[in-house]
Design a protein around this motif. Structure first.
Motif, PDB file in Angstrom:
ATOM      1  N   ARG A  31       0.839  -1.206   0.000  1.00  0.00           N
ATOM      2  CA  ARG A  31       0.000   0.000   0.000  1.00  0.00           C
ATOM      3  C   ARG A  31       0.870   1.251   0.000  1.00  0.00           C
ATOM      4  O   ARG A  31       0.592   2.219  -0.723  1.00  0.00           O
ATOM      5  CB  ARG A  31      -0.910   0.042   1.236  1.00  0.00           C
ATOM      6  CG  ARG A  31      -1.877  -1.076   1.496  1.00  0.00           C
ATOM      7  CD  ARG A  31      -2.932  -1.264   0.453  1.00  0.00           C
ATOM      8  NE  ARG A  31      -2.501  -2.274  -0.493  1.00  0.00           N
ATOM      9  CZ  ARG A  31      -2.561  -3.592  -0.263  1.00  0.00           C
ATOM     10  NH1 ARG A  31      -3.035  -4.052   0.861  1.00  0.00           N
ATOM     11  NH2 ARG A  31      -2.151  -4.441  -1.179  1.00  0.00           N
ATOM     12  N   THR A  34       2.907   1.815  -3.423  1.00  0.00           N
ATOM     13  CA  THR A  34       2.077   2.239  -4.562  1.00  0.00           C
ATOM     14  C   THR A  34       1.176   3.423  -4.224  1.00  0.00           C
ATOM     15  O   THR A  34       0.360   3.820  -5.046  1.00  0.00           O
ATOM     16  CB  THR A  34       1.193   1.071  -5.040  1.00  0.00           C
ATOM     17  OG1 THR A  34       0.256   0.736  -4.008  1.00  0.00           O
ATOM     18  CG2 THR A  34       2.028  -0.142  -5.388  1.00  0.00           C
ATOM     19  N   ASN A  37      -2.484   2.837  -4.747  1.00  0.00           N
ATOM     20  CA  ASN A  37      -3.023   2.641  -6.096  1.00  0.00           C
ATOM     21  C   ASN A  37      -3.152   1.170  -6.490  1.00  0.00           C
ATOM     22  O   ASN A  37      -3.879   0.842  -7.430  1.00  0.00           O
ATOM     23  CB  ASN A  37      -2.142   3.357  -7.128  1.00  0.00           C
ATOM     24  CG  ASN A  37      -2.376   4.852  -7.146  1.00  0.00           C
ATOM     25  OD1 ASN A  37      -3.432   5.324  -7.553  1.00  0.00           O
ATOM     26  ND2 ASN A  37      -1.392   5.603  -6.684  1.00  0.00           N
ATOM     27  N   ASP A  38      -2.444   0.286  -5.786  1.00  0.00           N
ATOM     28  CA  ASP A  38      -2.525  -1.135  -6.130  1.00  0.00           C
ATOM     29  C   ASP A  38      -3.949  -1.668  -5.999  1.00  0.00           C
ATOM     30  O   ASP A  38      -4.348  -2.574  -6.735  1.00  0.00           O
ATOM     31  CB  ASP A  38      -1.577  -1.960  -5.266  1.00  0.00           C
ATOM     32  CG  ASP A  38      -1.886  -1.842  -3.781  1.00  0.00           C
ATOM     33  OD1 ASP A  38      -1.890  -0.704  -3.263  1.00  0.00           O
ATOM     34  OD2 ASP A  38      -2.127  -2.879  -3.139  1.00  0.00           O
ATOM     35  N   LYS A  40      -6.697   0.020  -6.719  1.00  0.00           N
ATOM     36  CA  LYS A  40      -7.378   0.457  -7.943  1.00  0.00           C
ATOM     37  C   LYS A  40      -6.957  -0.387  -9.133  1.00  0.00           C
ATOM     38  O   LYS A  40      -7.784  -0.774  -9.964  1.00  0.00           O
ATOM     39  CB  LYS A  40      -7.066   1.943  -8.195  1.00  0.00           C
ATOM     40  CG  LYS A  40      -7.684   2.512  -9.460  1.00  0.00           C
ATOM     41  CD  LYS A  40      -7.435   4.007  -9.551  1.00  0.00           C
ATOM     42  CE  LYS A  40      -5.953   4.312  -9.695  1.00  0.00           C
ATOM     43  NZ  LYS A  40      -5.715   5.774  -9.883  1.00  0.00           N
ATOM     44  N   TRP A  41      -5.664  -0.719  -9.220  1.00  0.00           N
ATOM     45  CA  TRP A  41      -5.172  -1.509 -10.346  1.00  0.00           C
ATOM     46  C   TRP A  41      -5.761  -2.912 -10.341  1.00  0.00           C
ATOM     47  O   TRP A  41      -6.125  -3.451 -11.387  1.00  0.00           O
ATOM     48  CB  TRP A  41      -3.650  -1.574 -10.310  1.00  0.00           C
ATOM     49  CG  TRP A  41      -2.989  -0.235 -10.405  1.00  0.00           C
ATOM     50  CD1 TRP A  41      -3.467   0.887 -11.049  1.00  0.00           C
ATOM     51  CD2 TRP A  41      -1.733   0.146  -9.841  1.00  0.00           C
ATOM     52  NE1 TRP A  41      -2.594   1.920 -10.909  1.00  0.00           N
ATOM     53  CE2 TRP A  41      -1.516   1.514 -10.172  1.00  0.00           C
ATOM     54  CE3 TRP A  41      -0.774  -0.514  -9.093  1.00  0.00           C
ATOM     55  CZ2 TRP A  41      -0.382   2.198  -9.777  1.00  0.00           C
ATOM     56  CZ3 TRP A  41       0.367   0.168  -8.689  1.00  0.00           C
ATOM     57  CH2 TRP A  41       0.556   1.515  -9.034  1.00  0.00           C
ATOM     58  N   LYS A  44      -9.168  -2.871 -11.685  1.00  0.00           N
ATOM     59  CA  LYS A  44      -9.174  -2.763 -13.147  1.00  0.00           C
ATOM     60  C   LYS A  44      -8.928  -4.125 -13.781  1.00  0.00           C
ATOM     61  O   LYS A  44      -9.557  -4.469 -14.788  1.00  0.00           O
ATOM     62  CB  LYS A  44      -8.117  -1.749 -13.609  1.00  0.00           C
ATOM     63  CG  LYS A  44      -8.491  -0.307 -13.331  1.00  0.00           C
ATOM     64  CD  LYS A  44      -7.498   0.651 -13.961  1.00  0.00           C
ATOM     65  CE  LYS A  44      -7.933   2.101 -13.745  1.00  0.00           C
ATOM     66  NZ  LYS A  44      -7.013   3.065 -14.389  1.00  0.00           N
ATOM     67  N   GLN A 226      -0.643   2.786 -16.423  1.00  0.00           N
ATOM     68  CA  GLN A 226      -1.223   3.301 -15.196  1.00  0.00           C
ATOM     69  C   GLN A 226      -0.206   4.210 -14.504  1.00  0.00           C
ATOM     70  O   GLN A 226       0.998   4.028 -14.639  1.00  0.00           O
ATOM     71  CB  GLN A 226      -1.594   2.146 -14.250  1.00  0.00           C
ATOM     72  CG  GLN A 226      -2.409   1.030 -14.889  1.00  0.00           C
ATOM     73  CD  GLN A 226      -3.803   1.469 -15.286  1.00  0.00           C
ATOM     74  OE1 GLN A 226      -4.498   2.156 -14.533  1.00  0.00           O
ATOM     75  NE2 GLN A 226      -4.236   1.061 -16.481  1.00  0.00           N
ATOM     76  N   MET A 227      -0.693   5.172 -13.765  1.00  0.00           N
ATOM     77  CA  MET A 227       0.159   6.080 -12.995  1.00  0.00           C
ATOM     78  C   MET A 227       1.290   6.638 -13.856  1.00  0.00           C
ATOM     79  O   MET A 227       2.478   6.500 -13.536  1.00  0.00           O
ATOM     80  CB  MET A 227       0.719   5.393 -11.739  1.00  0.00           C
ATOM     81  CG  MET A 227       1.129   6.368 -10.634  1.00  0.00           C
ATOM     82  SD  MET A 227       1.350   5.577  -9.024  1.00  0.00           S
ATOM     83  CE  MET A 227       2.927   4.767  -9.268  1.00  0.00           C
TER      84      MET A 227
END
Length: 238
Positions: A31, A34, A37-38, A40-41, A44, A226-227
């Motif tokens: 956490r 990233t 953001n992990d 959210k990925w 996806k 991403q990002m």
């Protein structure tokens, strides 16, 4: 000297020992690394997977099962999560039991480069931050395509090097300073996070990874950066 620094030890054994050593703090540090953001990925990845209505999914390098847990939201799906780290799998099993998903997810110990499953066994294969740890990248991808059904999909979530020079500069600071610092502060295996940084930089990301996928027989490969390109989602078809 740490196990993954010993040249006489195979990369597979190095990775196994390393992830066993950092299993307890792995989720929390993931956490932080990233910036959250992990989560959210992975959502996806699950959203892409759901578009194909898969019934049988193999999640390679499953770790503590985070991607498998996201995939469990797909109706009628059965998921096998495979990893070489016993300690990571033990933590993942506890998470699965806590969420009451043992009927949908099974975690097993195994080697992604030597799968025991028959040809054309799975509708979908996912790999989250794991392909760069393969001892032989082509061998692992060849095994994946072997056990995929015709027209089955492979979804890979992996670190990548941003192409934009400015973004790449900040990426380098984060990967070479921030990530090792987190390892120094929170992990009992400091060198593990230096390995993670170096392996991300050496991995043939972007168009180079697309070439590797195509050489292994995959087609219709799509990259979703991403990002700002620091991470990519690759979707490929058998």
């Amino acid at each position: 000297m740490k196990p993954h620094q010993q040249l006489e030890t195979s990369k597979r054994n190095q990775i196994q020992k390393m992830f066993n050593a950092i299993s307890i703090e792995y989720d929390c540090l993931n956490r932080l690394i990233t910036f959250g953001n992990d989560i959210k990925w992975r959502r996806k990845v699950s959203k892409i997977a759901k578009e194909n209505n898969p019934k049988n999914i193999l999640d390679l390098a499953t770790g503590t099962g985070d991607i498998a847990l996201e995939l469990a939201n797909i109706d009628g799906v059965k998921i096998i999560g495979l990893d070489i780290s016993k300690n990571m799998l033990e933590i993942g099993t506890k998470k699965i039991m806590k969420q009451g998903l043992s009927d949908k997810i099974t975690l097993v110990s195994g080697d992604a480069e030597n799968l025991t499953y028959a040809n054309s066994s799975f509708d979908l294969i996912t790999i989250g931050f794991g392909v760069r740890n393969f001892e032989n990248l082509a061998a692992g991808l060849n095994e994946s395509i072997r056990v995929l059904k015709k027209d089955g999909k492979l979804i890979v979530l992996e670190s990548s090097i941003p192409s934009n020079p400015i973004v790449k500069f900040f990426y380098s600071i984060i990967s070479r300073v921030y990530l090792p610092l987190l390892g120094l502060l929170f992990s009992k295996d400091k060198s593990a996070y230096r390995y993670l940084q170096k392996s991300a930089e050496k991995f043939p990301s972007g168009k180079d990874f697309v070439k590797v996928l195509k050489n292994c027989g995959y087609k219709n490969v799509v990259i979703q950066p991403q990002m700002f390109g620091a991470v990519s989602i690759y979707v490929a078809e058998k």
